[in-house]
Motif scaffolding. Sequence first.
Motif, mmCIF file in Angstrom:
data_model
loop_
_atom_site.group_PDB
_atom_site.id
_atom_site.type_symbol
_atom_site.label_atom_id
_atom_site.label_comp_id
_atom_site.label_asym_id
_atom_site.label_seq_id
_atom_site.Cartn_x
_atom_site.Cartn_y
_atom_site.Cartn_z
ATOM 1 N N GLU A 1 0.827 -1.206 0.000
ATOM 2 C CA GLU A 1 0.000 0.000 0.000
ATOM 3 C C GLU A 1 0.864 1.261 0.000
ATOM 4 O OE1 GLU A 1 -2.401 -0.590 3.454
ATOM 5 O OE2 GLU A 1 -3.734 -2.004 2.439
ATOM 6 N N ARG A 2 1.921 1.261 0.773
ATOM 7 C CA ARG A 2 2.810 2.434 0.816
ATOM 8 C C ARG A 2 3.522 2.640 -0.517
ATOM 9 N NH1 ARG A 2 5.058 1.218 6.845
ATOM 10 N NH2 ARG A 2 3.311 2.150 7.935
ATOM 11 N N ARG A 3 3.978 1.550 -1.127
ATOM 12 C CA ARG A 3 4.640 1.677 -2.432
ATOM 13 C C ARG A 3 3.682 2.240 -3.469
ATOM 14 N NH1 ARG A 3 7.055 -3.912 -3.764
ATOM 15 N NH2 ARG A 3 6.147 -4.494 -1.800
ATOM 16 N N LEU A 4 2.451 1.747 -3.465
ATOM 17 C CA LEU A 4 1.462 2.269 -4.416
ATOM 18 C C LEU A 4 1.156 3.734 -4.144
ATOM 19 C CD1 LEU A 4 -1.023 -0.725 -4.667
ATOM 20 C CD2 LEU A 4 0.502 0.132 -6.453
ATOM 21 N N ALA A 5 0.983 4.089 -2.894
ATOM 22 C CA ALA A 5 0.681 5.480 -2.548
ATOM 23 C C ALA A 5 1.807 6.406 -2.986
ATOM 24 C CB ALA A 5 0.437 5.611 -1.047
ATOM 25 N N ASP A 6 3.051 5.959 -2.874
ATOM 26 C CA ASP A 6 4.199 6.775 -3.263
ATOM 27 C C ASP A 6 4.277 6.999 -4.771
ATOM 28 O OD1 ASP A 6 4.920 6.958 -0.609
ATOM 29 O OD2 ASP A 6 6.528 5.454 -0.744
ATOM 30 N N GLU A 7 3.625 6.154 -5.559
ATOM 31 C CA GLU A 7 3.676 6.262 -7.018
ATOM 32 C C GLU A 7 2.779 7.360 -7.575
ATOM 33 O OE1 GLU A 7 5.478 4.671 -9.525
ATOM 34 O OE2 GLU A 7 6.684 4.063 -7.796
ATOM 35 N N PHE A 8 1.816 7.816 -6.789
ATOM 36 C CA PHE A 8 0.818 8.751 -7.291
ATOM 37 C C PHE A 8 0.815 10.046 -6.498
ATOM 38 C CE2 PHE A 8 -0.820 4.444 -8.088
ATOM 39 C CZ PHE A 8 -0.989 4.495 -9.458
ATOM 40 N N THR A 9 0.480 11.132 -7.190
ATOM 41 C CA THR A 9 0.269 12.407 -6.501
ATOM 42 C C THR A 9 -1.064 12.326 -5.757
ATOM 43 O OG1 THR A 9 -0.971 13.408 -8.308
ATOM 44 C CG2 THR A 9 1.452 13.640 -8.387
ATOM 45 N N PRO A 10 -1.304 13.228 -4.814
ATOM 46 C CA PRO A 10 -2.607 13.219 -4.134
ATOM 47 C C PRO A 10 -3.779 13.323 -5.115
ATOM 48 C CG PRO A 10 -1.078 14.596 -2.925
ATOM 49 C CD PRO A 10 -0.388 14.200 -4.219
ATOM 50 N N GLU A 11 -3.633 14.112 -6.141
ATOM 51 C CA GLU A 11 -4.700 14.247 -7.137
ATOM 52 C C GLU A 11 -4.915 12.944 -7.898
ATOM 53 O OE1 GLU A 11 -2.033 16.374 -6.983
ATOM 54 O OE2 GLU A 11 -3.046 18.045 -5.986
ATOM 55 N N LEU B 1 -7.874 7.889 -8.912
ATOM 56 C CA LEU B 1 -7.883 6.427 -8.858
ATOM 57 C C LEU B 1 -9.019 5.924 -7.978
ATOM 58 C CD1 LEU B 1 -6.646 3.698 -9.544
ATOM 59 C CD2 LEU B 1 -5.018 4.056 -7.661
ATOM 60 N N ARG B 2 -9.203 6.542 -6.802
ATOM 61 C CA ARG B 2 -10.311 6.141 -5.917
ATOM 62 C C ARG B 2 -11.656 6.315 -6.616
ATOM 63 N NH1 ARG B 2 -6.957 7.771 -1.647
ATOM 64 N NH2 ARG B 2 -7.399 9.965 -1.919
ATOM 65 N N GLU B 3 -11.824 7.441 -7.330
ATOM 66 C CA GLU B 3 -13.079 7.670 -8.053
ATOM 67 C C GLU B 3 -13.301 6.621 -9.141
ATOM 68 O OE1 GLU B 3 -12.823 11.678 -9.492
ATOM 69 O OE2 GLU B 3 -12.710 12.513 -7.455
ATOM 70 N N LEU B 4 -12.257 6.308 -9.875
ATOM 71 C CA LEU B 4 -12.374 5.302 -10.930
ATOM 72 C C LEU B 4 -12.673 3.919 -10.355
ATOM 73 C CD1 LEU B 4 -9.429 6.460 -13.215
ATOM 74 C CD2 LEU B 4 -11.880 6.646 -13.716
ATOM 75 N N LEU B 5 -12.003 3.572 -9.268
ATOM 76 C CA LEU B 5 -12.260 2.270 -8.646
ATOM 77 C C LEU B 5 -13.680 2.208 -8.075
ATOM 78 C CD1 LEU B 5 -8.830 1.640 -6.905
ATOM 79 C CD2 LEU B 5 -9.753 0.445 -8.905
ATOM 80 N N ALA B 6 -14.160 3.306 -7.525
ATOM 81 C CA ALA B 6 -15.536 3.338 -7.024
ATOM 82 C C ALA B 6 -16.521 3.122 -8.166
ATOM 83 C CB ALA B 6 -15.814 4.668 -6.322
ATOM 84 N N ARG B 7 -16.239 3.699 -9.338
ATOM 85 C CA ARG B 7 -17.098 3.466 -10.507
ATOM 86 C C ARG B 7 -17.049 2.012 -10.935
ATOM 87 N NH1 ARG B 7 -15.386 8.031 -14.619
ATOM 88 N NH2 ARG B 7 -16.473 6.636 -16.045
#
Length: 61
Positions: A32-42, A47-53
């Motif tokens: 989870e930390r490695r994935l979080a480090d790959e993306f900007t907050p935006e 990504l969260r919005e797309l996964l929710a869809r």
Amino acid sequence: MHPWHQKMLETRLTEAGAQTLRLADERAVRIERRLADEFTPEERDTLRELLARCVAAIQRD
């Protein structure tokens, strides 16, 4: 059987099971930390919005 709830079956992890769960949790946190480090907050928000869809689309069945 559970001493107070007659229809509930209580289960417990063995020490080996608890160790396996701890190890899995540690590995999940690292991923989870490695994935979080790959993306900007935006990007994470997007990504969260797309996964929710995706979840909503799957649940429509």
